[in-house]
Design a protein around this motif. Structure first.
Motif, PDB file in Angstrom:
ATOM      1  N   GLN A   9      26.006  29.338  51.653  1.00 52.93           N
ATOM      2  CA  GLN A   9      25.974  27.903  51.904  1.00 52.93           C
ATOM      3  C   GLN A   9      26.408  27.204  50.617  1.00 52.93           C
ATOM      4  O   GLN A   9      26.292  27.746  49.542  1.00 52.93           O
ATOM      5  N   SER A  10      26.861  25.972  50.758  1.00 49.22           N
ATOM      6  CA  SER A  10      27.165  25.174  49.577  1.00 49.22           C
ATOM      7  C   SER A  10      25.894  24.514  49.098  1.00 49.22           C
ATOM      8  O   SER A  10      24.869  24.552  49.743  1.00 49.22           O
ATOM      9  N   ALA A  11      25.967  23.880  47.921  1.00 48.81           N
ATOM     10  CA  ALA A  11      24.779  23.215  47.385  1.00 48.81           C
ATOM     11  C   ALA A  11      24.385  22.011  48.213  1.00 48.81           C
ATOM     12  O   ALA A  11      23.243  21.590  48.198  1.00 48.81           O
ATOM     13  N   GLU A  12      25.332  21.441  48.951  1.00 45.43           N
ATOM     14  CA  GLU A  12      24.976  20.352  49.858  1.00 45.43           C
ATOM     15  C   GLU A  12      24.377  20.985  51.101  1.00 45.43           C
ATOM     16  O   GLU A  12      25.075  21.287  52.057  1.00 45.43           O
ATOM     17  N   GLN A  13      23.056  21.177  51.096  1.00 46.29           N
ATOM     18  CA  GLN A  13      22.470  22.062  52.081  1.00 46.29           C
ATOM     19  C   GLN A  13      22.373  21.453  53.463  1.00 46.29           C
ATOM     20  O   GLN A  13      22.360  22.167  54.454  1.00 46.29           O
ATOM     21  N   TYR A 247      34.124  33.163  46.672  1.00 48.52           N
ATOM     22  CA  TYR A 247      33.339  31.983  47.060  1.00 48.52           C
ATOM     23  C   TYR A 247      33.160  31.045  45.867  1.00 48.52           C
ATOM     24  O   TYR A 247      33.371  29.823  45.975  1.00 48.52           O
ATOM     25  N   LEU A 248      32.742  31.605  44.718  1.00 48.01           N
ATOM     26  CA  LEU A 248      32.437  30.768  43.553  1.00 48.01           C
ATOM     27  C   LEU A 248      33.686  30.046  43.045  1.00 48.01           C
ATOM     28  O   LEU A 248      33.615  28.873  42.664  1.00 48.01           O
ATOM     29  N   HIS A 249      34.829  30.735  43.044  1.00 56.26           N
ATOM     30  CA  HIS A 249      36.055  30.074  42.594  1.00 56.26           C
ATOM     31  C   HIS A 249      36.476  28.976  43.564  1.00 56.26           C
ATOM     32  O   HIS A 249      36.959  27.912  43.144  1.00 56.26           O
ATOM     33  N   THR A 250      36.288  29.207  44.849  1.00 47.79           N
ATOM     34  CA  THR A 250      36.622  28.187  45.841  1.00 47.79           C
ATOM     35  C   THR A 250      35.705  26.981  45.708  1.00 47.79           C
ATOM     36  O   THR A 250      36.148  25.833  45.780  1.00 47.79           O
ATOM     37  N   LYS A 251      34.413  27.244  45.483  1.00 45.31           N
ATOM     38  CA  LYS A 251      33.414  26.181  45.391  1.00 45.31           C
ATOM     39  C   LYS A 251      33.529  25.412  44.083  1.00 45.31           C
ATOM     40  O   LYS A 251      33.365  24.191  44.047  1.00 45.31           O
ATOM     41  N   HIS A 259      36.899  31.763  37.647  1.00 48.92           N
ATOM     42  CA  HIS A 259      38.323  31.919  37.932  1.00 48.92           C
ATOM     43  C   HIS A 259      38.821  33.283  37.449  1.00 48.92           C
ATOM     44  O   HIS A 259      39.439  34.048  38.198  1.00 48.92           O
ATOM     45  N   ARG A 260      38.502  33.620  36.207  1.00 49.58           N
ATOM     46  CA  ARG A 260      38.990  34.903  35.686  1.00 49.58           C
ATOM     47  C   ARG A 260      38.259  36.069  36.344  1.00 49.58           C
ATOM     48  O   ARG A 260      38.825  37.148  36.504  1.00 49.58           O
ATOM     49  N   SER A 261      36.987  35.863  36.743  1.00 44.10           N
ATOM     50  CA  SER A 261      36.260  36.927  37.449  1.00 44.10           C
ATOM     51  C   SER A 261      36.895  37.187  38.807  1.00 44.10           C
ATOM     52  O   SER A 261      36.999  38.339  39.246  1.00 44.10           O
ATOM     53  N   TYR A 262      37.332  36.126  39.471  1.00 44.36           N
ATOM     54  CA  TYR A 262      38.022  36.272  40.757  1.00 44.36           C
ATOM     55  C   TYR A 262      39.322  37.051  40.560  1.00 44.36           C
ATOM     56  O   TYR A 262      39.617  38.007  41.298  1.00 44.36           O
ATOM     57  N   ALA A 263      40.101  36.679  39.541  1.00 48.52           N
ATOM     58  CA  ALA A 263      41.348  37.407  39.249  1.00 48.52           C
ATOM     59  C   ALA A 263      41.054  38.868  38.941  1.00 48.52           C
ATOM     60  O   ALA A 263      41.775  39.777  39.393  1.00 48.52           O
ATOM     61  N   ARG A 264      39.985  39.103  38.208  1.00 43.86           N
ATOM     62  CA  ARG A 264      39.621  40.471  37.827  1.00 43.86           C
ATOM     63  C   ARG A 264      39.273  41.319  39.049  1.00 43.86           C
ATOM     64  O   ARG A 264      39.710  42.471  39.162  1.00 43.86           O
ATOM     65  N   HIS A 265      38.496  40.758  39.965  1.00 44.11           N
ATOM     66  CA  HIS A 265      38.064  41.548  41.115  1.00 44.11           C
ATOM     67  C   HIS A 265      39.195  41.728  42.129  1.00 44.11           C
ATOM     68  O   HIS A 265      39.241  42.753  42.826  1.00 44.11           O
ATOM     69  N   LEU A 266      40.104  40.770  42.194  1.00 43.97           N
ATOM     70  CA  LEU A 266      41.318  40.985  42.992  1.00 43.97           C
ATOM     71  C   LEU A 266      42.093  42.181  42.434  1.00 43.97           C
ATOM     72  O   LEU A 266      42.548  43.056  43.176  1.00 43.97           O
TER      73      LEU A 266
END
Length: 390
Positions: A9-13, A247-251, A259-266
């Protein structure tokens, strides 16, 4: 898509949040005040999206409204922590951060003096000491880090057992369960300290972290941070790590660490073209001086680009980005990192193929200089020098 498999879920619950089961006035804890959560959602989201001025304006208003409560001071310290997170080698925020967490500790201890059974106060003490310990261990201040870690464990133990109350306080249970097993496995020096506390349960801790990541307000993103790191390294579940970082990079698209963690896991799961695209964007943002985008993120991004061009046999671009990895690595003083060392090896092999043995030897000698002897890069460099008579 990875995000479908980890639908946070987003923070806007919204009105149907699990937290709505708890009446706004049923708990004495400010952590559980739903009206406050609603009012500061934008500020909390701004913090994780690296909009620090906006976030801190909101936290200062909270400090004015709740001058004796540790929560607004903890959030202000958390804002400083995320200024440190993209490059933990940078020490410019150290003193400010330690002082901010000292204020949290002071205010939480006063709460605990008035009410020795106050789980909320114990939660903030565990959090503040835990964050101080994380920074001090990065600085290799082992005595101070051990003291902070001992206190964090003590207050984590005090804050345990509130899972029926709220997922915010469940973070304490989760971290205690996982790390009370993980710490002695990975840091034998702390084994006597951990032995003073009840035995944890790593599997339960992971499950509890998932619960916090889904349902908490303040603790959600921190739980997600721990989860993707644990899934990537300790638990060997890279696709779960990817789903969380996606999710975190999108949010929070402006957070350089996510951002770099997303690139790393890709890159880790073989989605190398997508990793290339994210890496190009990271380098563009560094050039444009976006907040928090600096040499450490550049080192990651340049290496993934080098690897992409290496795989498609574009030698010129591969060499360009391996050299850029070295440049960013030297700027961030990360010469012992794997990305730096393997860039040296790749460049050394290219130089040898170009019949430039002197330059090749120089690259491989740098690997031997910066890598510990037990590091696989050190062995590869030794073997290559011997085999190719460099």
């Amino acid at each position: 898509m990875a995000s479908d498999s980890f639908a946070f879920q987003s923070a806007e619950q919204g009105a149907n949040s699990p937290l709505d089961k708890i009446g706004e006035n049923e708990s004495p804890y400010l952590l559980l005040d739903k009206g406050l959560q609603f009012r500061i959602t934008e500020n909390v989201n701004a913090l994780y999206n690296f909009e620090f001025e906006k976030a801190e304006r909101g936290f200062k208003v909270m400090q004015y409204q709740y001058p004796d409560h540790p929560l607004p001071y903890f959030l202000m310290g958390l804002s400083t922590w995320w200024k440190i997170a993209p490059d933990v080698e940078n020490k410019r925020y150290d003193d400010l951060f330690i002082k901010q967490m000292d204020v949290v500790i002071e205010k939480a201890k006063k709460m605990l003096d008035k009410d020795p059974g106050n789980k909320e106060a114990a939660f903030f003490l565990a959090g503040a000491y835990g964050f101080q310990g994380r920074l001090l261990s990065e600085r290799k201040s082992w005595t101070k880090a051990t003291f902070a870690g001992k206190n964090a464990l003590k207050y984590l133990n005090m804050s345990k057992g509130e899972e029926e109350l709220n997922p915010e306080l469940l973070l304490g249970d989760a971290l205690f369960n996982y790390f009370s097993v993980w710490i002695p496995e990975n840091y034998p020096i702390l084994k006597p300290v951990v032995a003073l506390f009840p035995k944890g349960d790593k599997a339960l801790g992971l499950k509890q972290l998932e619960d916090v990541a889904q349902n908490a307000f303040y603790a959600r993103v921190e739980a997600q941070y721990f989860l993707f790191r644990l899934y990537a390294s300790e638990e060997k579940q890279p696709y779960k790590a990817l789903a969380i970082t996606e999710y975190l990079h999108t949010k929070f698209p402006n957070n350089p660490y996510f951002h770099r963690s997303y690139a790393r896991h890709l890159y880790t799961v073989g989605r190398i073209t997508e990793s290339k695209e994210q890496s190009e964007e990271i380098l563009r943002r560094i050039d444009e001086k976006w907040t928090g985008y600096e040499a450490n993120s550049g080192r990651y991004a340049a290496f993934y680009l080098a690897q992409y061009y290496d795989r498609v046999n574009d030698r010129a671009n591969a060499k360009k980005y391996y050299l850029q990895t070295l440049s960013y690595g030297e700027e961030s003083e990360s010469q012992e990192s794997g990305y730096y060392l393997y860039s040296l090896i790749a460049l050394g092999k290219m130089a040898n193929e170009d019949k430039n043995k002197a330059q090749a030897k120089e690259y491989f000698n740098k690997v031997k200089k910066y890598a510990k002897r037990k590091h696989p890069a050190h062995k590869e460099a030794r073997d290559y020098i011997k085999k190719n008579k460099l």
